[in-house]
Design a protein around this motif. Sequence first.
Motif, PDB file in Angstrom:
ATOM      1  N   LEU A 240      88.211 -26.209  47.784  1.00  0.00           N
ATOM      2  CA  LEU A 240      88.604 -24.809  47.693  1.00  0.00           C
ATOM      3  C   LEU A 240      90.117 -24.660  47.835  1.00  0.00           C
ATOM      4  O   LEU A 240      90.737 -23.826  47.159  1.00  0.00           O
ATOM      5  CB  LEU A 240      87.873 -23.998  48.773  1.00  0.00           C
ATOM      6  CG  LEU A 240      87.826 -22.480  48.566  1.00  0.00           C
ATOM      7  CD1 LEU A 240      87.230 -22.136  47.209  1.00  0.00           C
ATOM      8  CD2 LEU A 240      87.024 -21.815  49.673  1.00  0.00           C
ATOM      9  N   LEU A 243      91.694 -25.602  44.474  1.00  0.00           N
ATOM     10  CA  LEU A 243      91.488 -24.564  43.468  1.00  0.00           C
ATOM     11  C   LEU A 243      92.364 -23.338  43.761  1.00  0.00           C
ATOM     12  O   LEU A 243      92.869 -22.693  42.837  1.00  0.00           O
ATOM     13  CB  LEU A 243      90.018 -24.160  43.417  1.00  0.00           C
ATOM     14  CG  LEU A 243      89.060 -25.232  42.884  1.00  0.00           C
ATOM     15  CD1 LEU A 243      87.613 -24.773  43.013  1.00  0.00           C
ATOM     16  CD2 LEU A 243      89.380 -25.578  41.421  1.00  0.00           C
ATOM     17  N   GLY A 249      93.755 -23.379  37.211  1.00  0.00           N
ATOM     18  CA  GLY A 249      92.562 -24.192  37.017  1.00  0.00           C
ATOM     19  C   GLY A 249      92.862 -25.677  36.902  1.00  0.00           C
ATOM     20  O   GLY A 249      94.006 -26.094  36.691  1.00  0.00           O
ATOM     21  N   MET A 273      81.150 -30.212  43.397  1.00  0.00           N
ATOM     22  CA  MET A 273      81.411 -28.830  42.986  1.00  0.00           C
ATOM     23  C   MET A 273      80.124 -28.019  42.933  1.00  0.00           C
ATOM     24  O   MET A 273      80.113 -26.824  43.265  1.00  0.00           O
ATOM     25  CB  MET A 273      82.097 -28.814  41.614  1.00  0.00           C
ATOM     26  CG  MET A 273      83.582 -29.196  41.664  1.00  0.00           C
ATOM     27  SD  MET A 273      84.566 -28.038  42.658  1.00  0.00           S
ATOM     28  CE  MET A 273      84.338 -26.516  41.731  1.00  0.00           C
ATOM     29  N   ARG A 277      79.607 -24.603  45.013  1.00  0.00           N
ATOM     30  CA  ARG A 277      79.127 -23.353  44.403  1.00  0.00           C
ATOM     31  C   ARG A 277      77.935 -22.809  45.167  1.00  0.00           C
ATOM     32  O   ARG A 277      77.821 -21.591  45.402  1.00  0.00           O
ATOM     33  CB  ARG A 277      78.730 -23.612  42.941  1.00  0.00           C
ATOM     34  CG  ARG A 277      79.878 -23.726  41.979  1.00  0.00           C
ATOM     35  CD  ARG A 277      79.307 -23.646  40.562  1.00  0.00           C
ATOM     36  NE  ARG A 277      80.321 -23.713  39.541  1.00  0.00           N
ATOM     37  CZ  ARG A 277      80.464 -24.735  38.714  1.00  0.00           C
ATOM     38  NH1 ARG A 277      79.675 -25.790  38.813  1.00  0.00           N
ATOM     39  NH2 ARG A 277      81.396 -24.705  37.789  1.00  0.00           N
ATOM     40  N   PRO A 289      83.254 -20.797  41.836  1.00  0.00           N
ATOM     41  CA  PRO A 289      84.160 -21.263  40.779  1.00  0.00           C
ATOM     42  C   PRO A 289      83.487 -21.317  39.417  1.00  0.00           C
ATOM     43  O   PRO A 289      82.277 -21.542  39.301  1.00  0.00           O
ATOM     44  CB  PRO A 289      84.550 -22.677  41.248  1.00  0.00           C
ATOM     45  CG  PRO A 289      84.244 -22.720  42.708  1.00  0.00           C
ATOM     46  CD  PRO A 289      83.067 -21.810  42.897  1.00  0.00           C
ATOM     47  N   TYR A 294      87.860 -25.988  36.035  1.00  0.00           N
ATOM     48  CA  TYR A 294      87.425 -25.442  37.300  1.00  0.00           C
ATOM     49  C   TYR A 294      88.513 -24.491  37.821  1.00  0.00           C
ATOM     50  O   TYR A 294      89.687 -24.850  37.927  1.00  0.00           O
ATOM     51  CB  TYR A 294      87.218 -26.553  38.331  1.00  0.00           C
ATOM     52  CG  TYR A 294      86.003 -27.415  38.087  1.00  0.00           C
ATOM     53  CD1 TYR A 294      84.725 -26.853  38.017  1.00  0.00           C
ATOM     54  CD2 TYR A 294      86.126 -28.795  37.955  1.00  0.00           C
ATOM     55  CE1 TYR A 294      83.613 -27.645  37.808  1.00  0.00           C
ATOM     56  CE2 TYR A 294      85.020 -29.601  37.750  1.00  0.00           C
ATOM     57  CZ  TYR A 294      83.761 -29.013  37.668  1.00  0.00           C
ATOM     58  OH  TYR A 294      82.655 -29.804  37.462  1.00  0.00           O
ATOM     59  N   ARG A 295      88.101 -23.269  38.148  1.00  0.00           N
ATOM     60  CA  ARG A 295      89.061 -22.295  38.663  1.00  0.00           C
ATOM     61  C   ARG A 295      88.305 -21.219  39.431  1.00  0.00           C
ATOM     62  O   ARG A 295      87.082 -21.064  39.277  1.00  0.00           O
ATOM     63  CB  ARG A 295      89.886 -21.677  37.541  1.00  0.00           C
ATOM     64  CG  ARG A 295      89.050 -20.877  36.551  1.00  0.00           C
ATOM     65  CD  ARG A 295      89.848 -20.522  35.297  1.00  0.00           C
ATOM     66  NE  ARG A 295      89.088 -19.667  34.397  1.00  0.00           N
ATOM     67  CZ  ARG A 295      88.164 -20.077  33.555  1.00  0.00           C
ATOM     68  NH1 ARG A 295      87.862 -21.373  33.489  1.00  0.00           N
ATOM     69  NH2 ARG A 295      87.526 -19.226  32.777  1.00  0.00           N
ATOM     70  N   LEU A 296      89.052 -20.489  40.255  1.00  0.00           N
ATOM     71  CA  LEU A 296      88.456 -19.406  41.029  1.00  0.00           C
ATOM     72  C   LEU A 296      88.533 -18.103  40.244  1.00  0.00           C
ATOM     73  O   LEU A 296      89.582 -17.790  39.660  1.00  0.00           O
ATOM     74  CB  LEU A 296      89.189 -19.244  42.368  1.00  0.00           C
ATOM     75  CG  LEU A 296      89.079 -20.430  43.329  1.00  0.00           C
ATOM     76  CD1 LEU A 296      89.950 -20.203  44.553  1.00  0.00           C
ATOM     77  CD2 LEU A 296      87.629 -20.653  43.747  1.00  0.00           C
TER      78      LEU A 296
END
Length: 400
Positions: A240, A243, A249, A273, A277, A289, A294-296
């Motif tokens: 986290l 990210l 990302g 991941m 999640r 995410p 991968y991104r918030l």
Amino acid sequence: MGETPGGRTPRRLVAESWARARAGRLAPDRAEPGPPLEVDRLEDVRGSHPLASALPIIRSLLVRDADEDSGVVVAVGDAAGRLLWVEGDPALVRRAEAMRFVPGADWSEPRVGTSAPGTALALDRPVQIAGEEHFALQVQQWSCTAVPVHDLRTHETIGVLDITGGPDVAAPRSLPLLEATAAAVERELLLQRLARGGRRRAPRPEPARAPRLAVLGQDHGRLAAGGRTVELSLRHAELLTLLAWHRTGLSAEHLAELVHGRADAVATVRPEMVRLRHVLAGVAPSLVPVARPYRLPVPIDLDVRQLLALLDRGAHRAALDAWRGEVLPGSVAPGIEAIRAEASGRLREALLESASPALLLDYAERVAPGDPEPLFTALRLLPARSPKRAGVVARLDALG
């Protein structure tokens, strides 16, 4: 009643304030405001304070002329003596940080002894304090003038206006300007109330806070979101944090390299991941995410980012107060090690370049007890007759 360090008998107002400070078991060499409010809490207090709506008047009458090289700092505090806004000459604002004269700091008389804002509130009257009249030793190079602000309908004290700087700010001509500003603020607040028809406004809904991740000084990141605070495992805190740090990302390969040191560790990072999640879905669904990259989906306030933002603004005292330790100290993930090195390196560099001796000594004690350079720098900056020099030399001798 005692004497000032210069051997003068203090005037009655000052002597009585000193007596109150001593009765409260304060000591001149240890009286200080303590750590300021955290950023989120300060913003909440500011947003709900009645003086927030009068800031344009205060800035027009006081802050506008307190720009670069003016030698003046303007502070607005609440009725308890906590500073809410501190603005003015940028160089002087940075110097004032060394004594924690910063937003969120408690400058009430019970906390720091005699000072214009704290004593003005204690007496509910305008006050000017010059140099050695301050109770705390670290403040005796400053002078200040302060005036309480009242609610004209209830006559309740709601805050204080203060100007701080060199001897000129405690000169007689400074007081009428501050009194006129306070009167203008009081009238403006009354007019605002009358314009609302005297009715009590419906309470404003509290602004939604951005999720916040704390990783300084702890191996298990603490995530605050949606009114809940949860502790994350080290691996989930690492993911986290990365990210949140890389906001645009990360590809699966790049994330695997930052976590495991190998771009070919994708087969390991993907199930990690999935588990992250799953955890977030039960705690803060808005943070789950997305992939490729991968991104918030929403930003997170990362405490280490806030610390670096304080350094960027030159708020060195506030940055040191925000330091809780290294970023996820138990992590060996390369990406976390890079963030850790940037945060600690920039803090050290900023303080060595432009901090006061007091701030350098705090840094050496709290952050880098084995690093001699902050001590050498503080020793070089301390006055020749400073009583602190002997202690610094002893600490250097202990380091060998």
